[in-house]
Design a protein around this motif. Structure first.
Motif, short mmCIF file in Angstrom:
data_model
loop_
_atom_site.label_atom_id
_atom_site.label_comp_id
_atom_site.label_asym_id
_atom_site.label_seq_id
_atom_site.Cartn_x
_atom_site.Cartn_y
_atom_site.Cartn_z
N HIS A 94 0.87 -1.20 0.00
CA HIS A 94 0.00 0.00 0.00
C HIS A 94 0.89 1.24 0.00
O HIS A 94 1.46 1.59 1.03
N LYS A 152 -9.59 -0.51 -5.57
CA LYS A 152 -9.59 0.20 -4.28
C LYS A 152 -10.91 0.90 -4.03
O LYS A 152 -11.37 1.68 -4.86
N TYR A 169 -12.70 3.64 -1.91
CA TYR A 169 -12.69 4.79 -1.00
C TYR A 169 -14.13 5.23 -0.79
O TYR A 169 -14.77 5.67 -1.76
N THR A 206 -11.09 10.40 2.68
CA THR A 206 -9.67 10.68 2.82
C THR A 206 -9.18 11.51 1.63
O THR A 206 -10.00 11.96 0.82
N HIS A 249 -10.39 1.38 2.08
CA HIS A 249 -10.17 2.40 3.12
C HIS A 249 -11.40 2.30 4.02
O HIS A 249 -12.47 2.80 3.67
N HIS A 291 -4.50 -0.30 6.06
CA HIS A 291 -3.99 0.53 7.17
C HIS A 291 -4.88 0.48 8.41
O HIS A 291 -5.44 1.48 8.82
N LEU A 334 -4.96 9.49 7.96
CA LEU A 334 -6.25 8.81 8.08
C LEU A 334 -6.08 7.34 7.74
O LEU A 334 -5.34 7.04 6.79
ZN LIG Z 1 -6.73 5.19 3.08
#
Ligand SMILES: [Zn+2]
Ligand SMILES: NC(=O)N[C@@H](CC(=O)O)C(=O)O
Ligand SMILES: [Zn+2]
Length: 350
Positions: A13, A100, A102, A107, A137, A175, A220
């Protein structure tokens, strides 16, 4: 232990940005990482396979002349418009390795992200069929939810239903920052894994807020309390194949961090494996670093492990106070302070 040789690590990442910044961000990554999962949150975002290929070409061009290079593994940015046909093109491409998610507004550069997750279920189904991993995320954007609770509520509201509905879909919760995420991932099926950053292992919210506000620790999901940090350290050092290295190194110019409304993101690519080694040493778990940094990531992504090695030595060095980022500059994590491990052998050039 004062010296440690491990299989060449990968970063699952990272944010490299675009344009002139690429030369600097790629140079840091190319020091010793074998591969990197490259985040697609550019402006405009990388929403098509064609855009991902063009971005990969710019990354490769930025590494011209470096002593060694890493292999960029590209991702697509999921929007409310992403359709099953683009997913199939991505799965058939050599270039795109994941998609991905989001949540819109969660963010940096997430404005074009997903506003209505349920209407995207046909797209997720196409990913499940094509065996293309979904990277998340994991934070809700509900203004009524406190920023420190946004990861936990995301898991309860969205992740639990997604994992139940798409049992074949590989999912990486990116994360992670809470004991709740550690518990969820640990008990979830083998299709679910998580990345952990060096800064979430090294720091908690006191480091960011006690004695003055430290904008370079603002990222974040936001740093949480110490008990969550300890849960992350235990997970990373546990030897569980579900947790692996993802720096989330996210460069912003010093000016954009040190301002009344500073950007979210910590830059760690200048000392990534060095900082992780510190965490594992402090936890008396250095032998577990290799699995976390070099084995469990490729296993999850169904890619071969790297076959060569790098060597770290216990040796203090000073992290620079500032580093170039294209035509601007950034403040790296722990600027002007000491790092305690150093990479002394970066392995064979490739
Ligand atoms: Zn993120
Ligand atoms: N982590 C961050 O605080 N920022 C990242 C975006 C992200 O990974 O959420 C960035 O692109 O700056
Ligand atoms: Zn990120």
């Amino acid at each position: 232990m004062t010296e440690l040789t491990l299989t060449r690590p990968d970063d699952w990442h990272v944010h490299l940005r675009d344009g002139p910044a690429l030369v600097d961000t790629c140079a840091d990554m190319a020091r010793y990482f074998g591969r990197a999962i490259v985040m697609p949150n550019l402006t405009p975002p990388v929403t098509t396979v064609a855009a991902a290929i063009a971005y990969r070409d710019r990354i490769v061009a930025a590494m011209t002349g470096l002593p060694r290079q890493f292999e960029p593994l590209m991702t697509l940015y999921l929007t409310d418009q992403t359709d099953a046909a683009e997913i199939r093109r991505a799965a058939d491409s050599e270039c795109v390795h994941a998609v991905k998610l989001y949540p819109a507004g969660a963010t940096t550069n997430s404005e074009a992200g997903v506003a209505d997750l349920e209407s995207l279920f046909p797209t997720l189904e196409a990913m499940e069929t094509a065996d293309l991993p979904l990277l998340i995320h994991g934070e809700v954007t509900d203004p009524l939810v406190d920023i420190f609770d946004r990861e936990k509520i995301f898991i309860d509201r969205y992740l639990v239903p997604i994992v139940q509905r798409f049992p074949g879909l590989r999912v990486v919760l990116e994360h992670i920052t809470t004991a709740d995420a550690v518990d969820f991932v640990s008990t979830a099926p083998a299709t679910v894994a998580a990345t952990i950053t060096a800064h979430h292992l090294l720091l908690n919210r006191n480091d960011m807020l006690v004695g003055g506000i430290r904008p370079h620790y603002y990222c974040l999901p936001i740093l949480k309390r110490n008990s969550h940090q300890q849960a992350l350290v235990r997970a990373a050092c546990s030897g569980s194949r579900k947790f692996f290295l993802g720096t989330d190194s996210a460069p912003h110019s010093t000016a954009n961090k040190e301002t009344a409304c500073g950007c979210a993101g910590c830059y760690t690519a200048h000392a990534a494996i060095e900082l992780y080694a510190e965490v594992f040493e402090a936890a008396d778990a250095l032998p577990a670093l290799e699995g976390f940094a070099a084995h469990f990531g490729p296993d999850f992504y169904k890619l071969p492990r790297n076959t060569d090695t790098i060597t770290l030595r216990k040796n203090s060095w000073q992290i620079p106070v500032s580093r170039a980022m294209g035509d601007s500059h950034l403040t790296p994590l722990r600027a002007g302070e000491q790092a305690y491990w150093q990479v002394v052998d970066q392995g064979r050039p490739v």
